[in-house]
Design an enzyme around this catalytic site. Structure first.
Site, PDB file in Angstrom:
ATOM      1  N   ASN A   7      -5.843 113.610  57.610  1.00  0.00           N
ATOM      2  CA  ASN A   7      -6.549 112.332  57.548  1.00  0.00           C
ATOM      3  C   ASN A   7      -7.098 112.070  58.946  1.00  0.00           C
ATOM      4  OD1 ASN A   7      -7.377 109.710  57.430  1.00  0.00           O
ATOM      5  ND2 ASN A   7      -5.445 108.883  56.647  1.00  0.00           N
ATOM      6  N   LYS A  14      -3.936 112.250  61.344  1.00  0.00           N
ATOM      7  CA  LYS A  14      -2.612 112.142  60.720  1.00  0.00           C
ATOM      8  C   LYS A  14      -2.461 113.329  59.786  1.00  0.00           C
ATOM      9  CE  LYS A  14      -2.611 107.145  60.734  1.00  0.00           C
ATOM     10  NZ  LYS A  14      -3.172 106.086  59.937  1.00  0.00           N
ATOM     11  N   ARG A  99      -8.482 113.738  53.390  1.00  0.00           N
ATOM     12  CA  ARG A  99      -8.868 112.409  52.943  1.00  0.00           C
ATOM     13  C   ARG A  99     -10.298 112.159  53.431  1.00  0.00           C
ATOM     14  NH1 ARG A  99      -8.013 106.722  55.760  1.00  0.00           N
ATOM     15  NH2 ARG A  99      -8.913 105.477  54.105  1.00  0.00           N
ATOM     16  N   HIS A 189      -9.488 102.621  49.199  1.00  0.00           N
ATOM     17  CA  HIS A 189      -8.056 102.676  48.881  1.00  0.00           C
ATOM     18  C   HIS A 189      -7.822 103.266  47.487  1.00  0.00           C
ATOM     19  CE1 HIS A 189      -6.985  99.125  51.778  1.00  0.00           C
ATOM     20  NE2 HIS A 189      -6.783 100.286  52.383  1.00  0.00           N
ATOM     21  N   LEU A 218      -1.656  96.003  50.397  1.00  0.00           N
ATOM     22  CA  LEU A 218      -1.670  95.069  51.525  1.00  0.00           C
ATOM     23  C   LEU A 218      -1.110  95.750  52.760  1.00  0.00           C
ATOM     24  CD1 LEU A 218      -0.214  91.963  49.600  1.00  0.00           C
ATOM     25  CD2 LEU A 218      -2.603  92.725  49.765  1.00  0.00           C
ATOM     26  N   ARG A 250     -10.157  92.108  59.564  1.00  0.00           N
ATOM     27  CA  ARG A 250     -11.414  91.937  58.819  1.00  0.00           C
ATOM     28  C   ARG A 250     -11.396  90.610  58.061  1.00  0.00           C
ATOM     29  NH1 ARG A 250     -10.594  97.437  56.236  1.00  0.00           N
ATOM     30  NH2 ARG A 250     -11.266  98.916  57.812  1.00  0.00           N
ATOM     31  N   ASP A 292      -0.823  91.496  63.146  1.00  0.00           N
ATOM     32  CA  ASP A 292       0.417  92.060  62.597  1.00  0.00           C
ATOM     33  C   ASP A 292       1.182  90.997  61.802  1.00  0.00           C
ATOM     34  OD1 ASP A 292       3.296  92.912  62.595  1.00  0.00           O
ATOM     35  OD2 ASP A 292       2.407  94.628  63.620  1.00  0.00           O
ATOM     36  N   ARG A 294       4.104  90.939  60.471  1.00  0.00           N
ATOM     37  CA  ARG A 294       5.505  90.721  60.858  1.00  0.00           C
ATOM     38  C   ARG A 294       5.585  89.711  62.006  1.00  0.00           C
ATOM     39  NH1 ARG A 294       7.809  96.550  61.365  1.00  0.00           N
ATOM     40  NH2 ARG A 294       5.619  96.616  61.800  1.00  0.00           N
ATOM     41  N   GLY A 341       2.003  98.338  53.779  1.00  0.00           N
ATOM     42  CA  GLY A 341       3.039  97.874  54.716  1.00  0.00           C
ATOM     43  C   GLY A 341       3.528  96.463  54.425  1.00  0.00           C
ATOM     44  N   ILE A 342       2.618  95.532  54.144  1.00  0.00           N
ATOM     45  CA  ILE A 342       3.014  94.151  53.865  1.00  0.00           C
ATOM     46  C   ILE A 342       3.576  94.045  52.451  1.00  0.00           C
ATOM     47  CG2 ILE A 342       2.196  91.765  53.675  1.00  0.00           C
ATOM     48  CD1 ILE A 342      -0.055  92.510  55.672  1.00  0.00           C
ATOM     49  N   GLY A 343       2.871  94.616  51.498  1.00  0.00           N
ATOM     50  CA  GLY A 343       3.291  94.529  50.086  1.00  0.00           C
ATOM     51  C   GLY A 343       4.648  95.156  49.845  1.00  0.00           C
ATOM     52  N   ASN A 345       7.054  95.644  52.216  1.00  0.00           N
ATOM     53  CA  ASN A 345       8.150  95.202  53.086  1.00  0.00           C
ATOM     54  C   ASN A 345       8.397  93.716  53.165  1.00  0.00           C
ATOM     55  OD1 ASN A 345       8.959  97.824  54.243  1.00  0.00           O
ATOM     56  ND2 ASN A 345       6.855  97.832  54.980  1.00  0.00           N
ATOM     57  N   GLU A 396      -0.362 108.210  49.598  1.00  0.00           N
ATOM     58  CA  GLU A 396      -1.689 108.814  49.474  1.00  0.00           C
ATOM     59  C   GLU A 396      -1.657 110.302  49.792  1.00  0.00           C
ATOM     60  OE1 GLU A 396      -2.705 105.240  51.801  1.00  0.00           O
ATOM     61  OE2 GLU A 396      -4.726 105.570  51.046  1.00  0.00           O
TER      62      GLU A 396
HETATM   63  P1  ADP Z   1      -2.201 100.724  57.457  1.00  0.00           P
HETATM   64  O1  ADP Z   1      -3.128  99.956  56.558  1.00  0.00           O
HETATM   65  O2  ADP Z   1      -2.731 100.892  58.844  1.00  0.00           O
HETATM   66  O3  ADP Z   1      -1.639 101.985  56.831  1.00  0.00           O
HETATM   67  P2  ADP Z   1       0.411  99.583  56.924  1.00  0.00           P
HETATM   68  O4  ADP Z   1       0.277  99.849  55.460  1.00  0.00           O
HETATM   69  O5  ADP Z   1       1.444 100.310  57.678  1.00  0.00           O
HETATM   70  O6  ADP Z   1      -0.968  99.742  57.675  1.00  0.00           O
HETATM   71  O7  ADP Z   1       0.668  98.013  57.075  1.00  0.00           O
HETATM   72  C1  ADP Z   1       0.741  97.411  58.317  1.00  0.00           C
HETATM   73  C2  ADP Z   1       1.065  95.938  58.121  1.00  0.00           C
HETATM   74  O8  ADP Z   1       2.320  95.840  57.436  1.00  0.00           O
HETATM   75  C3  ADP Z   1       1.188  95.164  59.412  1.00  0.00           C
HETATM   76  O9  ADP Z   1       0.572  93.902  59.279  1.00  0.00           O
HETATM   77  C4  ADP Z   1       2.702  94.971  59.529  1.00  0.00           C
HETATM   78  O10 ADP Z   1       3.049  93.838  60.255  1.00  0.00           O
HETATM   79  C5  ADP Z   1       3.057  94.831  58.079  1.00  0.00           C
HETATM   80  N1  ADP Z   1       4.513  94.965  57.873  1.00  0.00           N
HETATM   81  C6  ADP Z   1       5.277  96.067  57.994  1.00  0.00           C
HETATM   82  N2  ADP Z   1       6.586  95.753  57.794  1.00  0.00           N
HETATM   83  C7  ADP Z   1       6.628  94.429  57.527  1.00  0.00           C
HETATM   84  C8  ADP Z   1       7.665  93.490  57.235  1.00  0.00           C
HETATM   85  N3  ADP Z   1       8.929  93.860  57.168  1.00  0.00           N
HETATM   86  N4  ADP Z   1       7.298  92.201  57.017  1.00  0.00           N
HETATM   87  C9  ADP Z   1       6.031  91.807  57.080  1.00  0.00           C
HETATM   88  N5  ADP Z   1       5.007  92.626  57.355  1.00  0.00           N
HETATM   89  C10 ADP Z   1       5.295  93.918  57.576  1.00  0.00           C
END
Ligand code: ADP
Length: 415
Positions: A7, A14, A99, A189, A218, A250, A292, A294, A341-343, A345, A396
């Protein structure tokens, strides 16, 4: 078969090496052998490489381009530093899967790369000027280092959305622009939405033809996808990944007149506005703090930061907007699937998005939502709800490796 998945971004690479074949695909027995991330290619690059299950090796090195970065990775892969059974020399890499961000209207599926395919990916550069050139660099570098005989496969972010009806993909601008320039919505995506939809159906033993899913990817980039009877029916990203949901940097959807307004009020050029909307907006733009999620959640809870709170509220409200739209467009859905990452975690963000959706038969089970371990897949909705809510970590790279095998062996793609 050892598949090297690449990628390539504008200054990053990556990779994963995945051992897979038709039998492993059938039994979900694919194995990741190694992974790597190289950033800041073109200057003193940051390198992280690791054999699966071992500690990452971290280094810096001057890597002037993608070829140098790939060369570095390959030397490591066959060195004593990376003891991988069955991978002793480059001839143990049997195929490469790339990719590719934009396949325009030409690529409805993944394809084995030949000269014609390369030319067509090049033709799509107009549509993805930042991404496709970097993807092509990866293809050229791999050919130089492995020789022309090693099969390479292109897997496109856009292909999955090629099933969208014209009512989903057309912009309401003069039709001649679509005819002349293929100006339309494409969506991105696709590999992620396709993967989680497949996983959902596998976990619940549903057939594609009878299942409607709303998938929410997300991460830093965010998109929603309405998957009707196994096919993408609509998605929130458009001509470029800028449209749709609020993302890390964005803006997502806005009134196109905002461009003219900013030009006149701030004296910004089109290029500057493009940068503003892609790099300085979204969660970062509203909060003024960070992209970010988090950190935003931390600022909100520990310091009651008003703008962090606002950014999160706008983020969740936009997602709700799309859930409602897709429920209407598909006349209901069997499941809502969170990934990225958000969805994957953040139980808190999932909770806010799903709050007060009981009218639609969407109701989270708080204990399931809070209790789901990071990286785990599972249902987080209450028993008996009309729409199941699931968390399914995306993969992916795995889908790219599997498509690579299937393309090379000319095997049918079943999902
Ligand atoms: P990319 O789209 O670059 O692959 P990711 O899918 O890794 O990114 O998502 C990154 C996002 O996920 C960041 O906003 C990060 O803060 C968020 N994230 C990761 N872990 C958590 C968590 N435990 N709680 C809230 N947000 C999180």
């Amino acid at each position: 078969m050892n598949v090297l998945v690449l990628n390539c971004g504008s200054s990053s690479l990556k990779l994963q090496v995945i051992d897979t074949d038709l039998e492993r695909i059938e039994f979900d027995a694919d194995r990741v052998l190694a992974r790597g991330v190289i950033e800041r290619i073109g200057s003193e690059a940051l390198i992280r490489l690791w054999v699966e299950g071992k500690r990452p090796l971290r280094r810096t090195a001057a890597l002037r381009d993608h070829r140098a970065a790939l060369d570095y990775v390959l030397r490591w892969l066959v060195s004593k530093e990376a003891p991988i059974p069955g991978l002793d020399s480059l001839s143990d890499v049997h195929a490469i899967g790339h990719r590719i961000v934009h396949g325009g209207e030409r690529f409805l599926h993944s394809v084995v790369i030949d000269e014609q395919v390369e030319d067509q990916i090049e033709d799509c550069i107009d549509l993805a000027p930042l991404h496709n050139p970097a993807n092509l660099k990866g293809i050229y570098a791999a050919r130089e280092l492995f020789g022309p005989a090693l099969p390479q496969v292109a897997v496109f972010d856009t292909s999955f959305h090629s099933t969208m009806p014209d009512s989903s993909y057309l912009y309401a601008v003069p039709y001649s622009f679509y005819v002349r320039h293929r100006l339309r919505r494409y969506g991105f995506h696709g590999t992620s939405h396709r993967y989680v939809a497949h996983r959902y159906r596998k976990l619940t033993e549903h057939a594609p033809e009878t299942t409607n899913i709303i998938s929410l990817h997300l991460g830093n980039g965010c998109s929603a996808c309405a998957i009707r009877r196994g096919e993408s029916f609509d998605t929130s990203m458009g001509l470029t990944p800028l449209e749709g949901l609020v993302m890390g940097t964005r803006s997502g959807d806005l009134d196109p007149s905002v461009l003219d307004f900013l030009h006149h009020k701030e004296g910004l050029s089109l290029d500057e506005i493009d940068t503003l909307l892609n790099k300085q907006s979204g969660l970062l733009g509203i909060s003024g703090l960070t992209s970010d999620m988090r950190e935003l959640l931390r600022e909100e809870s520990e310091h009651q930061d008003r703008r962090a709170h606002l950014a999160i509220e706008v983020f969740c409200a936009r997602i709700k907007h799309y859930i409602g739209a897709y429920l209407a467009k598909m006349n209901g859905a069997d499941a809502l699937v969170f990934t990225g990452g958000i969805g994957e975690n953040s139980a808190e963000i999932r909770r806010r998005i799903c709050a007060e959706l009981d009218f639609f038969g969407i109701a989270l089970d708080p204990a399931r939502n809070d209790g789901l371990a990071s990286g785990a897949e599972g249902r987080i909705s209450q028993d008996g709800g009309r729409v199941g809510v699931w968390v399914i970590p995306t993969n992916e790279e795995l889908l790219i490796a599997r498509d690579t095998v299937r393309c090379i062996l000319n095997a049918p793609r079943r999902w």
